[in-house]
Scaffold this motif. Sequence first.
Motif, PDB file in Angstrom:
ATOM      1  N   ASN A   1     -48.708  -5.675 -61.099  1.00 31.46           N
ATOM      2  CA  ASN A   1     -49.048  -5.377 -59.699  1.00 31.46           C
ATOM      3  C   ASN A   1     -48.055  -4.424 -59.037  1.00 31.46           C
ATOM      4  N   LEU A   2     -47.737  -3.334 -59.711  1.00 31.58           N
ATOM      5  CA  LEU A   2     -46.884  -2.318 -59.091  1.00 31.58           C
ATOM      6  C   LEU A   2     -47.632  -1.678 -57.934  1.00 31.58           C
ATOM      7  N   LYS A   3     -46.986  -1.663 -56.786  1.00 31.94           N
ATOM      8  CA  LYS A   3     -47.592  -1.050 -55.598  1.00 31.94           C
ATOM      9  C   LYS A   3     -46.634  -0.005 -55.044  1.00 31.94           C
ATOM     10  N   LEU A   4     -47.153   1.216 -54.853  1.00 30.41           N
ATOM     11  CA  LEU A   4     -46.377   2.315 -54.287  1.00 30.41           C
ATOM     12  C   LEU A   4     -47.021   2.722 -52.975  1.00 30.41           C
ATOM     13  N   GLU A   5     -46.225   2.801 -51.933  1.00 25.73           N
ATOM     14  CA  GLU A   5     -46.745   3.180 -50.630  1.00 25.73           C
ATOM     15  C   GLU A   5     -45.915   4.334 -50.086  1.00 25.73           C
ATOM     16  N   GLU A   6     -46.561   5.490 -49.996  1.00 28.51           N
ATOM     17  CA  GLU A   6     -45.914   6.672 -49.431  1.00 28.51           C
ATOM     18  C   GLU A   6     -46.152   6.673 -47.924  1.00 28.51           C
TER      19      GLU A   6
ATOM     20  N   VAL B   1     -51.983  12.930 -55.133  1.00 28.07           N
ATOM     21  CA  VAL B   1     -50.881  11.973 -55.102  1.00 28.07           C
ATOM     22  C   VAL B   1     -51.415  10.557 -55.259  1.00 28.07           C
ATOM     23  N   GLY B   2     -52.538  10.243 -54.602  1.00 29.39           N
ATOM     24  CA  GLY B   2     -53.150   8.923 -54.750  1.00 29.39           C
ATOM     25  C   GLY B   2     -53.528   8.640 -56.190  1.00 29.39           C
ATOM     26  N   ARG B   3     -54.064   9.667 -56.865  1.00 29.92           N
ATOM     27  CA  ARG B   3     -54.429   9.498 -58.273  1.00 29.92           C
ATOM     28  C   ARG B   3     -53.184   9.303 -59.133  1.00 29.92           C
ATOM     29  N   SER B   4     -52.097  10.010 -58.797  1.00 28.78           N
ATOM     30  CA  SER B   4     -50.861   9.865 -59.583  1.00 28.78           C
ATOM     31  C   SER B   4     -50.312   8.455 -59.470  1.00 28.78           C
TER      32      SER B   4
ATOM     33  N   TRP C   1     -50.164  12.788 -66.257  1.00 30.43           N
ATOM     34  CA  TRP C   1     -50.217  13.576 -65.019  1.00 30.43           C
ATOM     35  C   TRP C   1     -50.427  15.058 -65.338  1.00 30.43           C
ATOM     36  N   ILE C   2     -49.715  15.527 -66.349  1.00 31.93           N
ATOM     37  CA  ILE C   2     -49.850  16.930 -66.744  1.00 31.93           C
ATOM     38  C   ILE C   2     -51.274  17.206 -67.213  1.00 31.93           C
ATOM     39  N   ALA C   3     -51.813  16.300 -68.015  1.00 29.87           N
ATOM     40  CA  ALA C   3     -53.186  16.466 -68.518  1.00 29.87           C
ATOM     41  C   ALA C   3     -54.202  16.432 -67.378  1.00 29.87           C
TER      42      ALA C   3
ATOM     43  N   TYR D   1     -41.557  16.224 -56.302  1.00 31.12           N
ATOM     44  CA  TYR D   1     -41.857  14.961 -55.630  1.00 31.12           C
ATOM     45  C   TYR D   1     -42.172  13.860 -56.645  1.00 31.12           C
ATOM     46  N   LEU D   2     -42.997  14.168 -57.637  1.00 28.06           N
ATOM     47  CA  LEU D   2     -43.377  13.147 -58.620  1.00 28.06           C
ATOM     48  C   LEU D   2     -42.194  12.746 -59.501  1.00 28.06           C
TER      49      LEU D   2
END
Length: 388
Positions: free
Chosen positions: A308-313, A322-325, A354-356, A367-368
């Motif tokens: 359950n990793l959650k990232l919130e920008e 960015v959402g897809r990343s 991500w590159i693909a 940023y990534l």
Amino acid sequence: MGMLRRSWQILMPKYRLGNMMYRLCSSKAHRSHRVIISSSTNIYENLALEDWLFENTDFQNESVLLLWRNKPCVVFGRHQNPWVECNVPYCEKHEVDLVRRKSGGGTVYHDEGNLNCSFLMESSLYNRRRNLQLVVDAIKSQWNIPIAINNRDDLMFQDNYKISGTASKLGGKKTYHHFTLLYNVDKQRLKSILNSNLEGISSKATASLKMSVTNLADHFPDVDYTSLVDVISEHFVHNNQTKRIQSVNPLDENLFDGVEKHLAELKSWEWIFGKTPPFSIERTFYSKRNNMNVLNVNVDVTKGRIHNLKLEELNILNNTKVGRSFLTLRIGLEETKLCPNEVRKNLSDVKMEWIAQQVYTVQTHEYLDWVLQCVMETFAIFSERREP
């Protein structure tokens, strides 16, 4: 009196009477006392021997004192969180062994300046203070050292400094009680290792109580491993009719058939880390290069694996790419073992994806990269990160 005795014998079948009389006659004076001194300094081998003795010794007829020491290692209690108790990345980098023992209690650092005492016996004889008092009496018989037992069953020097932590395991009709004895441990390394570098943890695991420690040899320079083993061994077997003191190799299958099974379990990642009670980590990162960049990271760790990793920008680049990343990153780390090599490998795979997907571009790569480094710092894999 004769009538009472005959009535008791009538009510009690002969075979039960004989068994009871045998047990009444089997006092501690008839119990064998055996001291086993391990020749190994490997924590996994010594704990495997302790487990083997616990499972295979007939404690109705024998009590055992196991004496052992280890090269540098961290030993934490059965219900503890190693990431909270110590600097796991440092230990892994510098080959300091990490091990979860079968008993409860807190985390301790071992090296060859620490003697470990394990008292194994039937549960009816379980008495932690008596075991500790035996060691206190043994030490005081050789040196005039002011040590005493506190109300937590720790051994204290001058009432202010801890020289021993204690833990135990009770299982049916058998038990063991083991504790450390600091005589010349590397105190600086102990202090630095038993400090977690992981921030933002929320955990319900049993926590250690930190106390000031000292070494016996700091105050009495002639205290060493050999003298401690000798005096404690002699006190344990003193006045016992059947007594043995022997040095053994814990992996001697002729003596300890099946000990390798215990060794394999103690060395397994599933036992050391996978038995950790669930916990969570929450961190907030601010970019030093761009004040607009603020990232919240939330993650659960269950059985030592990332969930359950959650990232919130909070402020920047709130777009579809960015959402897809973030989604790719969350999926890429799900079920990953919380260990540096696996986290690094899976993050590398995420970057390749991500590159693909053409998400990692000239406009987004700095940023990534910062996001990846924030995630790594969340898991304390390294402390320095590049800033976009």
